[in-house]
Design an enzyme around this catalytic site. Structure first.
Site, PDB file in Angstrom:
ATOM      1  N   LYS A   1       4.221  10.143   7.962  1.00 30.58           N
ATOM      2  CA  LYS A   1       4.041   9.513   9.286  1.00 30.58           C
ATOM      3  C   LYS A   1       4.978  10.092  10.353  1.00 30.58           C
ATOM      4  O   LYS A   1       4.898  11.273  10.656  1.00 30.58           O
ATOM      5  CB  LYS A   1       4.173   7.994   9.151  1.00 30.58           C
ATOM      6  CG  LYS A   1       3.009   7.390   8.329  1.00 30.58           C
ATOM      7  CD  LYS A   1       2.773   5.949   8.659  1.00 30.58           C
ATOM      8  CE  LYS A   1       1.799   5.277   7.708  1.00 30.58           C
ATOM      9  NZ  LYS A   1       0.461   5.152   8.221  1.00 30.58           N
TER      10      LYS A   1
ATOM     11  N   ASP B   1       9.624   3.730  -0.843  1.00 32.61           N
ATOM     12  CA  ASP B   1       8.548   4.316  -0.051  1.00 32.61           C
ATOM     13  C   ASP B   1       8.868   4.062   1.414  1.00 32.61           C
ATOM     14  O   ASP B   1       8.677   2.952   1.927  1.00 32.61           O
ATOM     15  CB  ASP B   1       7.199   3.715  -0.453  1.00 32.61           C
ATOM     16  CG  ASP B   1       6.065   4.316   0.365  1.00 32.61           C
ATOM     17  OD1 ASP B   1       6.346   5.158   1.253  1.00 32.61           O
ATOM     18  OD2 ASP B   1       4.899   3.947   0.124  1.00 32.61           O
TER      19      ASP B   1
ATOM     20  N   TYR C   1       0.862  -1.187   0.000  1.00 30.62           N
ATOM     21  CA  TYR C   1       0.000   0.000   0.000  1.00 30.62           C
ATOM     22  C   TYR C   1       0.894   1.231   0.000  1.00 30.62           C
ATOM     23  O   TYR C   1       1.829   1.330   0.802  1.00 30.62           O
ATOM     24  CB  TYR C   1      -0.893   0.003   1.248  1.00 30.62           C
ATOM     25  CG  TYR C   1      -1.758   1.239   1.359  1.00 30.62           C
ATOM     26  CD1 TYR C   1      -2.823   1.436   0.484  1.00 30.62           C
ATOM     27  CD2 TYR C   1      -1.496   2.222   2.313  1.00 30.62           C
ATOM     28  CE1 TYR C   1      -3.608   2.575   0.568  1.00 30.62           C
ATOM     29  CE2 TYR C   1      -2.279   3.365   2.400  1.00 30.62           C
ATOM     30  CZ  TYR C   1      -3.334   3.541   1.523  1.00 30.62           C
ATOM     31  OH  TYR C   1      -4.110   4.672   1.597  1.00 30.62           O
TER      32      TYR C   1
END
Ligand SMILES: Cc1ncc(COP(=O)(O)O)c(C=O)c1O
Length: 464
Positions: A301, A273, A171
């Site tokens: 994050k 990522d 994801y």
């Protein structure tokens, strides 16, 4: 109560009837403990789909609504205190209400919170990220989704090619180019070296979905084969260097090095990522930890200490795509002074080398305490961890990729373990695929609470 959704089922010697009974019992207990959350849900669902601001916050029969957090603790709206291992989907490595970051943000509030003009904070944070990740140029975003979207645009803009490769079962946020083969069913996957492009939900034009192809993780030969077949068409490969959205799957020895060689050989931009790994598993994220240098790094994050921000790091050549106006990277709130103040304090004052050492040693302690229980109760599972992140994976043997996750992970045991955590004061993400994230505020007593909940679970699932 709706049936437990198990994303995957493995085979083990565990008594399935007993597991089903325990799930019913623990679900009823959680429902009884959270009547105020139920009220919030009934109010929220009238104005928000699923009663939540993001679908990842949904839960059956209702989510646990939180009120506040301090250090390693959070409190729900029913007044229950938990040790937080969810940590805002891996954001709060600094601990809740961190005083250092709070002071930096409060100081910035009094000087104005938004100008859409550059301020010193963005320069300081870009300098720090360049030092951490070995990439010279940075731009800011507001979330991981924007970071990976900008990285995809840069790869396409620089190469003049359209196809993006990703890893099956990963994801990367919810924009069109990456909402492909996120959690596809086994029967939809296709061949290993010619997998199908499976849209993750509705709303993505088929023409765009087909521009993204997925390859299995930890299989450099499948990647080589796909790159050979698509010679001259692939702009970039986007991947988590260690997969963190189907529990934790580390790269096997030599895999990332081979991926770097292959992407270079084929003129493909390599995008790491690091939205999850970036500020949590080492000062320089997975890039530093595994020693393989990508062309682009995407962050969000934990990077901004609990404020909504992200970043994309790039080589000088890629930065020219932006500075010369060929690729457009925009955003009213990019480099917002409040977010930059939080990020600067987080990265330079709180998440120091010492903090990463603390996170690593807390995590080792917790992982080995879990191993001890797994061994004593002969549970069909194992532990995995990196930096601040870890999990118990309910599979009898280590999983190496998404196809293993689908066939080997026991969804019911994972769900039951989650219920034991929640009913024993351990706040964790619902679902089968997540991991814990520790903060610098977690003490040994906090970690012990996780171990005690796991032991209560182990005792009940193995007693006849
Ligand atoms: C690896 C990875 N990339 C990107 C994203 C998207 O980040 P955000 O939710 O901030 O848009 C996530 C979110 O969980 C993620 O795990």
């Amino acid at each position: 109560m709706p049936p437990v959704e198990a994303t995957a089922h493995g085979k083990s010697a565990i008594d399935r009837v007993r597991i089903a009974e325990l799930i019913d019992r623990e679900q009823a207990k959680l429902a009884d403990r959270t009547p105020t959350s139920r009220q919030r849900y009934e109010r929220g669902v009238k104005v928000m789909p699923g009663g939540v601001p993001s679908s990842f916050q949904e839960n059956d029969p209702w989510p646990v609504y939180l009120e506040r957090g301090e250090g390693a603790r959070v409190w729900d709206v029913d007044g229950h205190e938990y040790v937080d291992f969810h940590n805002g989907f891996g954001v709060m490595c600094i601990g809740h209400a961190n005083p250092t970051v709070g002071a930096a943000v409060k100081a910035r509030i009094d000087m104005g919170t938004h100008f859409a003009a550059p301020t010193d904070g963005s320069i300081a944070v870009a300098e720090e990220l360049a030092d951490r990740f070995g990439l010279p140029q940075w731009r800011f975003t507001n979330a991981g989704t924007e970071s990976t979207m900008d990285a995809v645009h840069l790869a396409r803009g620089a190469t003049g090619r359209d196809v993006i490769l990703k890893i099956e079962g990963s994801y990367h946020g919810h924009h069109d180019a990456v909402m492909v083969s996120v959690y596809p069913d086994l029967e939809d996957l296709g061949d290993r070296d010619d997998p199908r492009s499976v849209p993750y939900g509705a709303g993505y034009p088929l023409a765009l979905t087909e521009l993204t192809r997925a390859v299995p993780f930890n299989d450099a030969e499948a990647l080589a084969s796909v790159l050979g077949k698509l010679e001259g068409q692939v702009a970039g490969l986007i991947m988590e260097p260690a997969m963190m959205n189907i529990n934790i799957i580390p790269p096997v020895d030599g895999y990332l090095e081979r991926v770097r060689e292959l992407t270079r050989e084929h003129g493909v931009m390599l995008i790491f990522d690091e939205v999850k790994t970036g500020a949590t598993i080492a000062r320089g994220g997975a890039t530093a930890r595994f020693g393989v240098q990508p062309d682009l790094v995407t962050l969000a994050k934990a990077t901004c200490g609990g404020y909504p921000g992200g970043a994309v790091g790039m080589t000088d050549e890629l930065a020219e795509q932006i500075s010369e106006g060929r690729v457009h990277q925009y955003g009213t709130f990019n480099g917002n002074p409040l977010v930059m103040a939080a990020a600067e304090a987080t990265l330079t004052q709180v998440l120091t080398e010492d903090a990463y050492r603390t996170l690593e040693s807390s995590n080792s302690w917790l992982l080995s305490a879990c191993d001890d229980i797994i061994e004593r109760y002969e549970l069909p599972c194992y532990s995995e961890g990196l930096g601040a992140k870890g999990c118990v994976i309910f599979a009898a043997e280590p999983i190496r990729e998404y196809r293993d996750y689908l066939t080997k992970v026991d969804g019911e045991l994972s769900t039951l373990a989650w219920l034991y955590h929640m009913n024993n004061g351990v706040f964790m993400t619902p679902g089968v695929e997540e991991e814990w994230t520790l903060s610098i505020a977690h003490t040994e007593a906090d970690l012990q609470r996780f171990v005690d909940a796991l032991e209560a679970f182990a005792r009940d699932v193995t007693s006849s």
